[in-house]
Design a protein around this motif. Structure first.
Motif, PDB file in Angstrom:
ATOM      1  N   ILE A   1       0.861  -1.184   0.000  1.00  0.00           N
ATOM      2  CA  ILE A   1       0.000   0.000   0.000  1.00  0.00           C
ATOM      3  C   ILE A   1       0.895   1.232   0.000  1.00  0.00           C
ATOM      4  CG2 ILE A   1      -1.766   1.272   1.283  1.00  0.00           C
ATOM      5  CD1 ILE A   1      -2.584  -1.487   2.484  1.00  0.00           C
ATOM      6  N   GLN A   2       0.743   2.062  -0.985  1.00  0.00           N
ATOM      7  CA  GLN A   2       1.595   3.228  -1.142  1.00  0.00           C
ATOM      8  C   GLN A   2       1.048   4.427  -0.373  1.00  0.00           C
ATOM      9  OE1 GLN A   2       4.463   2.822  -2.857  1.00  0.00           O
ATOM     10  NE2 GLN A   2       3.812   0.712  -3.152  1.00  0.00           N
ATOM     11  N   GLN A   3       1.924   5.353  -0.050  1.00  0.00           N
ATOM     12  CA  GLN A   3       1.525   6.560   0.670  1.00  0.00           C
ATOM     13  C   GLN A   3       0.427   7.320  -0.074  1.00  0.00           C
ATOM     14  OE1 GLN A   3       2.623   7.440   3.814  1.00  0.00           O
ATOM     15  NE2 GLN A   3       0.912   8.875   3.665  1.00  0.00           N
ATOM     16  N   GLU A   4       0.509   7.343  -1.397  1.00  0.00           N
ATOM     17  CA  GLU A   4      -0.511   8.076  -2.154  1.00  0.00           C
ATOM     18  C   GLU A   4      -1.892   7.449  -1.975  1.00  0.00           C
ATOM     19  OE1 GLU A   4       0.118   6.389  -6.638  1.00  0.00           O
ATOM     20  OE2 GLU A   4       1.822   7.330  -5.645  1.00  0.00           O
ATOM     21  N   GLU A   5      -1.949   6.106  -1.845  1.00  0.00           N
ATOM     22  CA  GLU A   5      -3.230   5.455  -1.598  1.00  0.00           C
ATOM     23  C   GLU A   5      -3.765   5.835  -0.229  1.00  0.00           C
ATOM     24  OE1 GLU A   5      -1.483   1.572  -2.673  1.00  0.00           O
ATOM     25  OE2 GLU A   5      -3.359   1.262  -3.770  1.00  0.00           O
TER      26      GLU A   5
END
Length: 179
Positions: free
Chosen positions: A167-171
Protein backbone atom coordinates in the motif's frame (compact mmCIF):
# COMPACT_ATOMS: atom_id res chain seq x y z
CA UNK A 1 9.11 -10.72 3.67
CA UNK A 2 9.78 -11.29 0.03
CA UNK A 3 10.21 -8.75 -2.71
CA UNK A 4 7.38 -10.24 -4.75
CA UNK A 5 4.42 -8.18 -5.88
CA UNK A 6 0.74 -8.98 -5.69
CA UNK A 7 -1.24 -9.94 -8.79
CA UNK A 8 -4.62 -8.40 -9.56
CA UNK A 9 -7.20 -10.83 -8.15
CA UNK A 10 -9.42 -10.88 -11.25
CA UNK A 11 -6.43 -11.36 -13.56
CA UNK A 12 -5.17 -14.27 -11.42
CA UNK A 13 -8.64 -15.85 -11.20
CA UNK A 14 -9.07 -15.58 -14.98
CA UNK A 15 -5.62 -17.09 -15.59
CA UNK A 16 -6.31 -19.96 -13.17
CA UNK A 17 -9.64 -20.78 -14.82
CA UNK A 18 -8.10 -20.57 -18.29
CA UNK A 19 -5.36 -23.05 -17.31
CA UNK A 20 -8.02 -25.42 -15.95
CA UNK A 21 -10.56 -25.16 -18.79
CA UNK A 22 -7.97 -25.34 -21.58
CA UNK A 23 -6.33 -28.29 -19.80
CA UNK A 24 -2.99 -26.55 -20.39
CA UNK A 25 -2.06 -26.89 -16.70
CA UNK A 26 -5.20 -27.54 -14.62
CA UNK A 27 -3.43 -28.38 -11.36
CA UNK A 28 -1.46 -25.15 -11.43
CA UNK A 29 -4.64 -23.26 -12.34
CA UNK A 30 -6.30 -24.69 -9.24
CA UNK A 31 -3.26 -23.74 -7.15
CA UNK A 32 -3.60 -20.12 -8.33
CA UNK A 33 -7.30 -20.05 -7.45
CA UNK A 34 -6.75 -21.64 -4.02
CA UNK A 35 -3.78 -19.35 -3.35
CA UNK A 36 -5.68 -16.12 -4.00
CA UNK A 37 -8.76 -17.30 -2.09
CA UNK A 38 -7.22 -18.93 0.99
CA UNK A 39 -4.23 -16.67 1.66
CA UNK A 40 -1.96 -19.49 2.81
CA UNK A 41 1.81 -19.59 2.65
CA UNK A 42 2.91 -21.83 -0.21
CA UNK A 43 4.17 -24.63 2.07
CA UNK A 44 0.73 -24.84 3.73
CA UNK A 45 -1.08 -24.62 0.39
CA UNK A 46 0.90 -27.56 -0.98
CA UNK A 47 -0.20 -29.72 1.98
CA UNK A 48 -3.89 -29.43 1.08
CA UNK A 49 -5.85 -32.36 -0.32
CA UNK A 50 -8.89 -32.67 -2.54
CA UNK A 51 -10.73 -34.10 0.49
CA UNK A 52 -10.16 -30.85 2.40
CA UNK A 53 -11.12 -28.66 -0.57
CA UNK A 54 -14.36 -30.61 -1.11
CA UNK A 55 -15.57 -29.49 2.33
CA UNK A 56 -17.25 -26.16 3.13
CA UNK A 57 -14.50 -25.48 5.66
CA UNK A 58 -11.49 -27.23 7.16
CA UNK A 59 -8.84 -26.60 9.78
CA UNK A 60 -5.08 -26.77 9.34
CA UNK A 61 -2.08 -26.13 11.53
CA UNK A 62 0.14 -23.58 9.83
CA UNK A 63 3.68 -24.84 9.35
CA UNK A 64 5.49 -21.59 10.17
CA UNK A 65 3.44 -20.42 13.15
CA UNK A 66 2.02 -23.75 14.37
CA UNK A 67 -1.29 -21.91 14.82
CA UNK A 68 -4.56 -23.59 13.93
CA UNK A 69 -6.54 -21.86 11.22
CA UNK A 70 -10.00 -22.64 9.90
CA UNK A 71 -10.50 -21.88 6.23
CA UNK A 72 -13.70 -21.50 4.24
CA UNK A 73 -13.94 -22.90 0.73
CA UNK A 74 -15.60 -20.16 -1.31
CA UNK A 75 -17.51 -20.35 -4.59
CA UNK A 76 -14.45 -19.53 -6.71
CA UNK A 77 -12.70 -22.67 -5.40
CA UNK A 78 -15.87 -24.79 -5.59
CA UNK A 79 -16.45 -23.76 -9.22
CA UNK A 80 -12.85 -24.61 -10.14
CA UNK A 81 -13.13 -28.00 -8.40
CA UNK A 82 -16.05 -28.98 -10.64
CA UNK A 83 -13.55 -29.41 -13.48
CA UNK A 84 -11.72 -32.12 -11.49
CA UNK A 85 -14.66 -34.38 -10.57
CA UNK A 86 -13.70 -37.07 -13.13
CA UNK A 87 -10.05 -37.04 -12.00
CA UNK A 88 -9.06 -40.15 -10.01
CA UNK A 89 -6.91 -38.09 -7.64
CA UNK A 90 -9.97 -35.92 -6.89
CA UNK A 91 -12.09 -39.00 -6.23
CA UNK A 92 -9.46 -40.51 -3.92
CA UNK A 93 -8.94 -37.20 -2.11
CA UNK A 94 -5.24 -36.90 -2.91
CA UNK A 95 -3.05 -33.88 -3.54
CA UNK A 96 -4.43 -31.47 -6.14
CA UNK A 97 -1.10 -29.73 -6.69
CA UNK A 98 0.92 -32.31 -8.56
CA UNK A 99 3.07 -32.17 -11.66
CA UNK A 100 2.54 -34.34 -14.72
CA UNK A 101 4.93 -36.83 -13.10
CA UNK A 102 2.56 -37.16 -10.14
CA UNK A 103 4.72 -35.57 -7.46
CA UNK A 104 3.63 -32.55 -5.42
CA UNK A 105 4.95 -29.31 -6.92
CA UNK A 106 8.13 -27.91 -5.44
CA UNK A 107 8.20 -24.23 -4.48
CA UNK A 108 10.93 -23.71 -7.10
CA UNK A 109 8.74 -25.20 -9.83
CA UNK A 110 5.79 -23.04 -8.76
CA UNK A 111 8.00 -19.95 -8.91
CA UNK A 112 9.06 -20.89 -12.46
CA UNK A 113 5.41 -21.35 -13.45
CA UNK A 114 4.47 -18.01 -11.84
CA UNK A 115 7.09 -16.26 -13.96
CA UNK A 116 5.86 -18.11 -17.05
CA UNK A 117 2.20 -17.11 -16.61
CA UNK A 118 2.50 -13.68 -14.94
CA UNK A 119 4.64 -10.64 -15.67
CA UNK A 120 6.81 -8.75 -13.21
CA UNK A 121 8.48 -9.70 -9.96
CA UNK A 122 6.13 -12.55 -9.06
CA UNK A 123 6.62 -15.64 -6.94
CA UNK A 124 4.49 -18.15 -5.09
CA UNK A 125 4.14 -15.52 -2.37
CA UNK A 126 2.35 -13.21 -4.83
CA UNK A 127 -0.77 -15.37 -4.43
CA UNK A 128 -0.92 -14.71 -0.67
CA UNK A 129 -0.34 -11.00 -1.27
CA UNK A 130 -3.13 -10.99 -3.86
CA UNK A 131 -5.47 -12.48 -1.27
CA UNK A 132 -4.56 -9.72 1.16
CA UNK A 133 -5.02 -6.95 -1.41
CA UNK A 134 -8.41 -8.38 -2.40
CA UNK A 135 -9.64 -8.42 1.22
CA UNK A 136 -8.41 -4.85 1.75
CA UNK A 137 -9.99 -3.54 -1.46
CA UNK A 138 -13.28 -5.40 -0.86
CA UNK A 139 -13.59 -3.64 2.50
CA UNK A 140 -13.06 -0.20 0.92
CA UNK A 141 -9.40 -0.03 1.96
CA UNK A 142 -10.47 0.20 5.58
CA UNK A 143 -8.41 0.15 8.73
CA UNK A 144 -10.71 -2.65 9.92
CA UNK A 145 -9.63 -4.81 6.96
CA UNK A 146 -5.98 -4.18 7.85
CA UNK A 147 -6.62 -5.22 11.46
CA UNK A 148 -8.30 -8.46 10.34
CA UNK A 149 -5.61 -9.16 7.74
CA UNK A 150 -2.87 -8.48 10.26
CA UNK A 151 -4.41 -11.15 12.50
CA UNK A 152 -5.17 -13.54 9.65
CA UNK A 153 -1.68 -13.27 8.15
CA UNK A 154 -0.07 -13.42 11.60
CA UNK A 155 1.63 -10.04 11.26
CA UNK A 156 2.84 -8.18 14.34
CA UNK A 157 1.08 -4.93 13.35
CA UNK A 158 -1.11 -3.27 10.75
CA UNK A 159 1.98 -1.31 9.68
CA UNK A 160 3.61 -4.62 8.72
CA UNK A 161 0.46 -5.57 6.82
CA UNK A 162 0.44 -2.23 4.97
CA UNK A 163 4.05 -2.73 3.91
CA UNK A 164 3.38 -6.37 3.01
CA UNK A 165 0.45 -5.46 0.78
CA UNK A 166 2.40 -2.73 -1.00
CA UNK A 167 0.00 0.00 0.00
CA UNK A 168 1.60 3.23 -1.14
CA UNK A 169 1.52 6.56 0.67
CA UNK A 170 -0.51 8.08 -2.15
CA UNK A 171 -3.23 5.46 -1.60
CA UNK A 172 -3.27 6.32 2.07
CA UNK A 173 -3.52 10.02 1.16
CA UNK A 174 -6.44 9.24 -1.15
CA UNK A 175 -8.36 7.69 1.73
CA UNK A 176 -8.27 10.99 3.59
CA UNK A 177 -9.11 13.01 0.47
CA UNK A 178 -12.18 10.89 -0.26
CA UNK A 179 -13.78 11.23 3.18
Amino acid sequence: MTGSIYIDYNKALHKGLKLIKSKENPNFGLLIICGINLGLRIDDLLQLTFDQLKQDSFTIEEGKTKKKRTLKVNDAIKNALKHFEDDITYQLGGSPFTSQKGSVYSVQHINRLMKKYFKGKVSSHSLRKSFGRRVWLNDNQSERALVYLSQLLNHSSTHTTRTYLGIQQEELDNIYMNL
